[in-house]
Design an enzyme around this catalytic site. Structure first.
Site, short mmCIF file in Angstrom:
data_model
loop_
_atom_site.label_atom_id
_atom_site.label_comp_id
_atom_site.label_asym_id
_atom_site.label_seq_id
_atom_site.Cartn_x
_atom_site.Cartn_y
_atom_site.Cartn_z
N GLU A 51 11.79 -77.71 91.07
CA GLU A 51 11.28 -78.57 92.13
C GLU A 51 12.38 -79.11 93.04
O GLU A 51 12.15 -79.32 94.23
CB GLU A 51 10.50 -79.75 91.52
CG GLU A 51 9.19 -79.35 90.87
CD GLU A 51 9.32 -79.02 89.39
OE1 GLU A 51 8.28 -78.85 88.73
OE2 GLU A 51 10.48 -78.93 88.90
N PHE A 113 -0.17 -88.40 79.52
CA PHE A 113 0.69 -87.22 79.53
C PHE A 113 1.09 -86.87 80.96
O PHE A 113 0.26 -86.75 81.85
CB PHE A 113 -0.05 -86.03 78.90
CG PHE A 113 0.73 -84.75 78.93
CD1 PHE A 113 1.89 -84.60 78.18
CD2 PHE A 113 0.33 -83.69 79.73
CE1 PHE A 113 2.63 -83.43 78.21
CE2 PHE A 113 1.05 -82.50 79.77
CZ PHE A 113 2.20 -82.37 79.02
N GLN A 114 2.39 -86.72 81.16
CA GLN A 114 3.00 -86.40 82.46
C GLN A 114 2.60 -87.39 83.55
O GLN A 114 2.48 -87.03 84.72
CB GLN A 114 2.66 -84.96 82.88
CG GLN A 114 3.36 -83.92 82.01
CD GLN A 114 3.31 -82.52 82.58
OE1 GLN A 114 2.40 -82.15 83.32
NE2 GLN A 114 4.31 -81.71 82.25
N LYS A 163 -5.45 -86.68 90.34
CA LYS A 163 -6.10 -85.39 90.14
C LYS A 163 -7.60 -85.44 90.44
O LYS A 163 -8.15 -84.48 90.99
CB LYS A 163 -5.87 -84.89 88.71
CG LYS A 163 -6.43 -83.49 88.50
CD LYS A 163 -6.01 -82.84 87.20
CE LYS A 163 -6.53 -81.42 87.12
NZ LYS A 163 -6.10 -80.72 85.89
N MET A 467 37.14 -80.75 95.12
CA MET A 467 37.40 -82.01 95.80
C MET A 467 37.73 -83.13 94.82
O MET A 467 38.62 -83.95 95.07
CB MET A 467 36.20 -82.41 96.67
CG MET A 467 36.47 -83.63 97.54
SD MET A 467 37.85 -83.40 98.69
CE MET A 467 37.03 -82.58 100.05
#
Length: 563
Positions: A51, A113-114, A163, A467
């Site tokens: 993602e 969940f999630q 959802k 760097m």
């Protein structure tokens, strides 16, 4: 007509002219993906490897095209994986709309969940965000998100949709988006009069350009302005390409790794005209000593930037393009040959230099510039390679240098490169990365090969975090704590395993034929360039020092001899 929430999301994307989205599916957002499947001939979905890659791809698409970039993610870890990309876009004022799905309304706040409060997580790093719990409000929220992302100072907007809303049904009516007008109501006549007076009376003006000039598409007006007032021009990392890097008035980048001509010139000027720049600490160095002989005139669309980091003498708030149109009409054509000649002498006396005997980062950048004639879109990750790209590639046009300026996101470049190429199919797009950065999101090479997106990935492979190691070398008495990457990783084999063509370059004479072959092939290609870990980015301004104290390798060698 009656549609479910997922279909409404897709229809709203079509309203906004969205042709591409980047994302990764999951349980909570499955309904949206099902709707996208039915419209795959109208909206291209690019499945990234992660993602974060989707967020960076949307960002790169937005920077390269000037349109809103769109990314999708599911709830929980899918949404949190977008966070770095959203923050990157926020720091650089990039218009991105991130659409996430969450658990159903009945499960919110129950550690389901999630489940994650992604609007709470992203509140500090978005221009605005929403959570939609009612399908009747969904279309208006999506439309508002696009408007907010683009109007005024752009930025990312997140829309989180539960959802059940993606499945609920309500009436949908198509709406044609209204044109987003340039911000002109804040441009005050008195502010313009003061600005014109300062410009006309100035003996030693210097123009400092930031990313705002690119966002407002002010390049033509900027060029006219610089020629009219006969002023040298410097830029920030984000401002590259707003003013032609090959123009005689251009002096190179300003700040920590800016040129001596720019740093010395700004330190001597009597008027610093700042257009769409926010005076980052990497630009100003010691703020108490920054442009200490100058009156500061700041032009910016965001009033919050005025006096935030540097105290101004005067300011004009509004769209940079519109303000420059007014200033071009009101300022006097002036010859400041003595001042511009003085700055030109600095350019001649303090050119950018590097080791000409071996394959080095600057040589690679110059060769890419030569082969592409400066017409490529260059994306970068963050570090030495980023600074060399900014120093040695002469960016002639806006939206051709895409890099993480404000957040400094390692791993940004490859996703952004993919997004830029998808948005600008007719342009050659090349990502420059250090080996440390490339390791972070190199899985997006799979995305490029899956869709046969013909990008070129160049790795500056010095087997160190360049760097960070440079700072350890200069300021930490060579204590190289956790910056050495001596291992057996073979980027050529990795790239080939991911489906790309790959080359390794170890000598100067090998480079040009490989670049030309990579361009000719027009497929995903990786070029692994082995360079010396001792090479450093110069000039440099030490932390806490004034930009007038910029030093290069010769200064450092002289100082070490004296010690």
């Amino acid at each position: 007509m009656k549609l479910n929430g997922s279909e409404i999301i897709v229809e709203c994307l079509k309203e906004q002219g969205v042709d591409t989205v980047f994302g990764y599916p999951g349980g909570a957002i499955l309904n949206v993906y099902d709707a996208l499947y039915k419209h795959s001939d109208e909206i291209l979905h690019i499945l990234t490897s992660h993602e974060q890659g989707a967020a960076h791809a949307a960002d790169g698409y937005a920077r390269a095209t000037g349109k809103v970039g769109v990314c999708l993610a599911t709830s929980g870890p899918g949404a949190t994986n977008l966070v770095t990309g959203i923050a990157t876009a926020y720091m650089d004022s990039i218009p991105v709309v991130a659409i996430t799905a969450n658990v159903t309304v009945s499960l919110l706040g129950k550690d389901s969940f999630q489940e994650i409060d992604i609007t709470g997580v992203t509140m500090p790093i978005t221009k605005h965000n929403f959570i939609v719990k009612d399908v009747t409000k969904l279309a208006d929220v999506i439309r508002r998100a696009f408007t907010i992302a683009m109007e005024g100072r752009p930025g990312p907007v997140l829309v989180d949709v539960t959802k059940d809303v993606t499945a609920d049904i309500c009436d949908y009516f198509k709406v044609i988006p209204e044109a987003i007008l340039r911000q002109t109501d804040t441009i005050k006549a008195d502010d313009i009069d003061i600005a014109v007076k300062l410009i006309n009376e100035s003996k030693r003006p210097f123009i400092f350009v930031g990313g705002g000039a690119i966002i407002s598409e002010a390049s033509d007006e900027l060029r006219e302005f610089a020629k009219k007032i006969d002023s040298p021009v410097t830029d920030s990392l984000m401002g590259k390409g707003a003013f032609d890097g090959s123009d005689p008035l251009y002096t190179g980048m300003l700040g920590m790794h800016g040129t001596k001509a720019s740093n010395f010139g700004v330190s001597e000027c009597d008027l610093l005209i700042t257009i769409g720049a926010r005076f980052s600490d990497r630009v100003t160095g010691n703020v108490k000593k920054f442009a200490s002989k100058a009156k500061i005139l700041q032009i910016d669309v965001d009033a919050a930037e005025i006096d935030k980091n540097i105290k101004t003498y005067a300011s004009v708030i509004g769209d940079a393009k519109e303000i420059l149109k007014i200033l071009n009409a009101k300022t006097t054509q002036t010859d400041r040959a003595e001042w511009t000649s003085h700055i030109s002498e600095y350019k001649d006396k303090f050119p950018l230099t590097y080791n000409q005997k071996e394959l080095t980062g600057p040589y690679i950048i110059e060769k890419i510039y030569e082969v592409t004639n400066g017409d490529a879109i260059i994306t970068t990750d963050v570090g030495q390679h980023q600074m060399w790209a900014a120093q040695f590639y002469k960016f002639k046009k806006p939206r051709t240098f895409l890099t993480s300026g404000g957040l400094g996101t390692m791993g940004y470049g490859l996703g952004a490169c993919i997004g830029a190429k998808v948005g600008c199919k007719d342009k050659l797009v090349i990502n420059i990365a250090g080996d440390g950065c490339f390791r972070m999101n190199m899985n997006e090479l799979i995305t490029a090969t899956r869709y046969n997106i013909p990008i070129i990935q160049v790795v500056f492979n010095n087997h160190v975090l360049g760097m960070v190691r440079q700072w350890q070398d200069l300021f930490y008495n060579k204590r190289y704590s956790s910056t050495v990457l001596d291992d057996q990783v073979d980027f050529v084999k990795l790239a080939e395993a991911m489906g790309a063509k790959a080359y390794r370059v170890t000598k100067k004479e090998e480079l040009e034929p490989v670049i030309r072959e990579a361009i000719r092939l027009n497929i995903p290609v990786l070029i692994d360039c082995i360079i010396d870990r001792e090479e450093k980015v110069f000039p440099m301004v030490a932390p806490g020092a004034a930009i007038s104290e910029a030093f290069n390798k010769e200064d450092l060698d002289k100082k070490n001899k004296e010690i």
